[in-house]
Design a protein around this motif. Structure first.
Motif, mmCIF file in Angstrom:
data_model
loop_
_atom_site.group_PDB
_atom_site.id
_atom_site.type_symbol
_atom_site.label_atom_id
_atom_site.label_comp_id
_atom_site.label_asym_id
_atom_site.label_seq_id
_atom_site.Cartn_x
_atom_site.Cartn_y
_atom_site.Cartn_z
ATOM 1 N N HIS A 274 0.820 -1.213 0.000
ATOM 2 C CA HIS A 274 0.000 0.000 0.000
ATOM 3 C C HIS A 274 0.845 1.250 0.000
ATOM 4 C CE1 HIS A 274 -3.989 -1.667 0.311
ATOM 5 N NE2 HIS A 274 -3.532 -2.532 1.169
ATOM 6 N N MET A 275 2.139 1.069 0.099
ATOM 7 C CA MET A 275 3.020 2.236 0.207
ATOM 8 C C MET A 275 3.081 2.950 -1.142
ATOM 9 S SD MET A 275 5.318 3.759 2.216
ATOM 10 C CE MET A 275 5.677 2.491 3.413
ATOM 11 N N LEU A 276 2.684 4.210 -1.146
ATOM 12 C CA LEU A 276 2.686 4.971 -2.391
ATOM 13 C C LEU A 276 3.856 5.940 -2.413
ATOM 14 C CD1 LEU A 276 -1.121 5.866 -2.717
ATOM 15 C CD2 LEU A 276 0.101 3.889 -3.651
ATOM 16 N N VAL A 277 4.231 6.338 -3.634
ATOM 17 C CA VAL A 277 5.329 7.284 -3.808
ATOM 18 C C VAL A 277 5.077 8.561 -3.000
ATOM 19 C CG1 VAL A 277 6.423 8.804 -5.518
ATOM 20 C CG2 VAL A 277 6.089 6.371 -6.034
ATOM 21 N N GLN A 278 3.816 9.015 -2.958
ATOM 22 C CA GLN A 278 3.551 10.270 -2.237
ATOM 23 C C GLN A 278 3.849 10.136 -0.748
ATOM 24 O OE1 GLN A 278 -0.358 11.104 -3.469
ATOM 25 N NE2 GLN A 278 -1.372 9.649 -2.117
ATOM 26 N N GLN A 279 3.660 8.937 -0.176
ATOM 27 C CA GLN A 279 3.990 8.739 1.236
ATOM 28 C C GLN A 279 5.506 8.759 1.445
ATOM 29 O OE1 GLN A 279 0.576 5.573 1.091
ATOM 30 N NE2 GLN A 279 1.726 5.333 2.976
ATOM 31 N N ILE A 280 6.219 8.196 0.482
ATOM 32 C CA ILE A 280 7.686 8.188 0.584
ATOM 33 C C ILE A 280 8.211 9.622 0.499
ATOM 34 C CG2 ILE A 280 9.839 7.364 -0.475
ATOM 35 C CD1 ILE A 280 8.229 4.944 -1.523
ATOM 36 N N GLU B 111 2.034 5.870 -7.856
ATOM 37 C CA GLU B 111 2.579 4.519 -8.054
ATOM 38 C C GLU B 111 2.972 3.921 -6.710
ATOM 39 O OE1 GLU B 111 5.340 3.693 -11.451
ATOM 40 O OE2 GLU B 111 4.624 5.658 -12.079
ATOM 41 N N SER B 112 2.970 2.595 -6.655
ATOM 42 C CA SER B 112 3.319 1.927 -5.396
ATOM 43 C C SER B 112 4.834 1.754 -5.304
ATOM 44 C CB SER B 112 2.640 0.561 -5.324
ATOM 45 O OG SER B 112 3.279 -0.326 -6.213
ATOM 46 N N SER B 113 5.295 1.544 -4.075
ATOM 47 C CA SER B 113 6.735 1.367 -3.878
ATOM 48 C C SER B 113 7.230 0.112 -4.600
ATOM 49 C CB SER B 113 7.071 1.320 -2.394
ATOM 50 O OG SER B 113 6.436 0.239 -1.776
ATOM 51 N N ASP B 114 6.383 -0.913 -4.707
ATOM 52 C CA ASP B 114 6.799 -2.127 -5.417
ATOM 53 C C ASP B 114 6.988 -1.864 -6.914
ATOM 54 O OD1 ASP B 114 6.981 -3.708 -3.225
ATOM 55 O OD2 ASP B 114 5.164 -4.879 -3.586
ATOM 56 N N GLU B 115 6.078 -1.040 -7.483
ATOM 57 C CA GLU B 115 6.208 -0.704 -8.913
ATOM 58 C C GLU B 115 7.511 0.052 -9.163
ATOM 59 O OE1 GLU B 115 2.053 0.297 -10.988
ATOM 60 O OE2 GLU B 115 2.193 1.164 -8.991
ATOM 61 N N VAL B 116 7.821 0.992 -8.265
ATOM 62 C CA VAL B 116 9.042 1.782 -8.403
ATOM 63 C C VAL B 116 10.281 0.887 -8.284
ATOM 64 C CG1 VAL B 116 10.418 3.543 -7.223
ATOM 65 C CG2 VAL B 116 8.010 3.959 -7.679
ATOM 66 N N LEU B 117 10.264 -0.001 -7.278
ATOM 67 C CA LEU B 117 11.403 -0.911 -7.113
ATOM 68 C C LEU B 117 11.568 -1.796 -8.345
ATOM 69 C CD1 LEU B 117 11.507 -2.379 -3.486
ATOM 70 C CD2 LEU B 117 13.131 -0.843 -4.594
ATOM 71 N N GLY B 118 10.432 -2.211 -8.937
ATOM 72 C CA GLY B 118 10.473 -3.040 -10.149
ATOM 73 C C GLY B 118 11.137 -2.293 -11.294
ATOM 74 N N LYS B 119 10.765 -1.013 -11.482
ATOM 75 C CA LYS B 119 11.363 -0.212 -12.560
ATOM 76 C C LYS B 119 12.857 -0.006 -12.318
ATOM 77 C CE LYS B 119 7.427 2.744 -13.933
ATOM 78 N NZ LYS B 119 6.941 4.134 -13.948
ATOM 79 N N MET B 120 13.220 0.256 -11.057
ATOM 80 C CA MET B 120 14.634 0.486 -10.737
ATOM 81 C C MET B 120 15.457 -0.784 -10.968
ATOM 82 S SD MET B 120 14.557 2.845 -7.303
ATOM 83 C CE MET B 120 14.229 4.618 -7.362
ATOM 84 N N THR B 121 14.889 -1.914 -10.569
ATOM 85 C CA THR B 121 15.607 -3.177 -10.738
ATOM 86 C C THR B 121 15.760 -3.508 -12.216
ATOM 87 O OG1 THR B 121 14.641 -3.932 -8.664
ATOM 88 C CG2 THR B 121 15.623 -5.622 -10.052
ATOM 89 N N ALA C 134 11.372 3.111 3.571
ATOM 90 C CA ALA C 134 9.923 3.169 3.768
ATOM 91 C C ALA C 134 9.348 1.756 3.906
ATOM 92 C CB ALA C 134 9.272 3.903 2.603
ATOM 93 N N GLN C 135 9.862 0.811 3.105
ATOM 94 C CA GLN C 135 9.324 -0.558 3.178
ATOM 95 C C GLN C 135 9.702 -1.232 4.500
ATOM 96 O OE1 GLN C 135 9.830 -3.025 -0.296
ATOM 97 N NE2 GLN C 135 8.258 -1.860 -1.378
ATOM 98 N N ILE C 136 10.921 -0.968 4.976
ATOM 99 C CA ILE C 136 11.337 -1.549 6.262
ATOM 100 C C ILE C 136 10.452 -1.006 7.379
ATOM 101 C CG2 ILE C 136 13.193 -1.518 7.999
ATOM 102 C CD1 ILE C 136 15.167 -1.829 5.681
ATOM 103 N N SER C 137 10.143 0.295 7.305
ATOM 104 C CA SER C 137 9.302 0.895 8.340
ATOM 105 C C SER C 137 7.892 0.296 8.306
ATOM 106 C CB SER C 137 9.338 2.415 8.131
ATOM 107 O OG SER C 137 8.140 2.996 8.395
ATOM 108 N N GLN C 138 7.374 0.032 7.080
ATOM 109 C CA GLN C 138 6.050 -0.584 6.973
ATOM 110 C C GLN C 138 6.067 -2.021 7.524
ATOM 111 O OE1 GLN C 138 4.430 -1.241 3.033
ATOM 112 N NE2 GLN C 138 2.361 -0.867 3.757
#
Ligand code: AMP
Length: 166
Positions: free
Chosen positions: A22-28, A110-120, A147-151
């Motif tokens: 559920h972590m979104l870029v705007q929260q990060i 976008e979700s943090s997972d989507e961003v991590l996917g693009k970066m990877t 952010a993901q570790i905190s979640q």
């Protein structure tokens, strides 16, 4: 999937469910200090870019004429690659010649997972956040992982609370 609605709500009010992203870029972006994005003007030299990367303790800089439009991104890796190829004389070159102009960006929603996917997939660690054609922030792989570790830690505490009957 466990519903942690009453134990572990997300900052945007959505339920936190274990295993869901559920972590979104705007929260990060909100969790980062609001210093704005460090940019450098087109036509600046690699030496100027290296000086800014060093003084601001960052790994990449956005090349932009006005802080909103993105002309490209220059990472410490780009500078090291040129130094290795051509030696110190490259430091007088313009950032425009070395930067990556074909940028992969993301949106606030976008979700943090989507961003991590693009970066990877693209093998890079920085991504400008765009809205209406203008840059509104920049996130690094470090911001996403933090952010993901905190979640995860929040979910762990909620699970422990459920098990212990709090
Ligand atoms: P980085 O891992 O971010 O230090 O960058 C590694 C390489 O990818 C460098 O050549 C950068 O210019 C490039 N790069 C960095 N971020 C992006 C991005 N968001 N889109 C496209 N290329 C990028």
């Amino acid at each position: 999937m466990l519903d942690l609605r009453h134990h572990c709500g997300n900052p945007d009010g959505t339920a936190g469910q274990i295993g869901e992203d559920h972590m979104l870029v705007q929260q990060i972006l909100k969790s980062k200090s609001d210093d704005g994005v460090v940019t450098i003007a087109p036509g600046s030299t690699l030496a100027q870019a290296a000086e800014t990367l060093s003084s601001r303790k960052i790994g990449a800089i956005i090349v932009s004429p006005d802080g909103k439009q993105v002309s490209g991104i220059l990472s410490e890796r780009d500078i090291v690659r040129e130094l290795g190829r051509r030696g110190p004389s490259c430091m007088a070159d313009s950032v425009d010649e070395i930067m990556t102009a074909n940028i992969v960006s993301c949106s606030r929603t976008e979700s943090s997972d989507e961003v991590l996917g693009k970066m990877t997939a693209g093998r890079f660690r920085h991504m400008p956040v765009m809205e209406g054609g203008e840059m509104v922030g920049l996130i690094s792989i470090g911001d996403v992982v933090k952010a993901q570790i905190s979640q995860l830690s929040m979910e762990k505490e909620a699970l422990e609370g459920m098990i212990k009957g709090f």
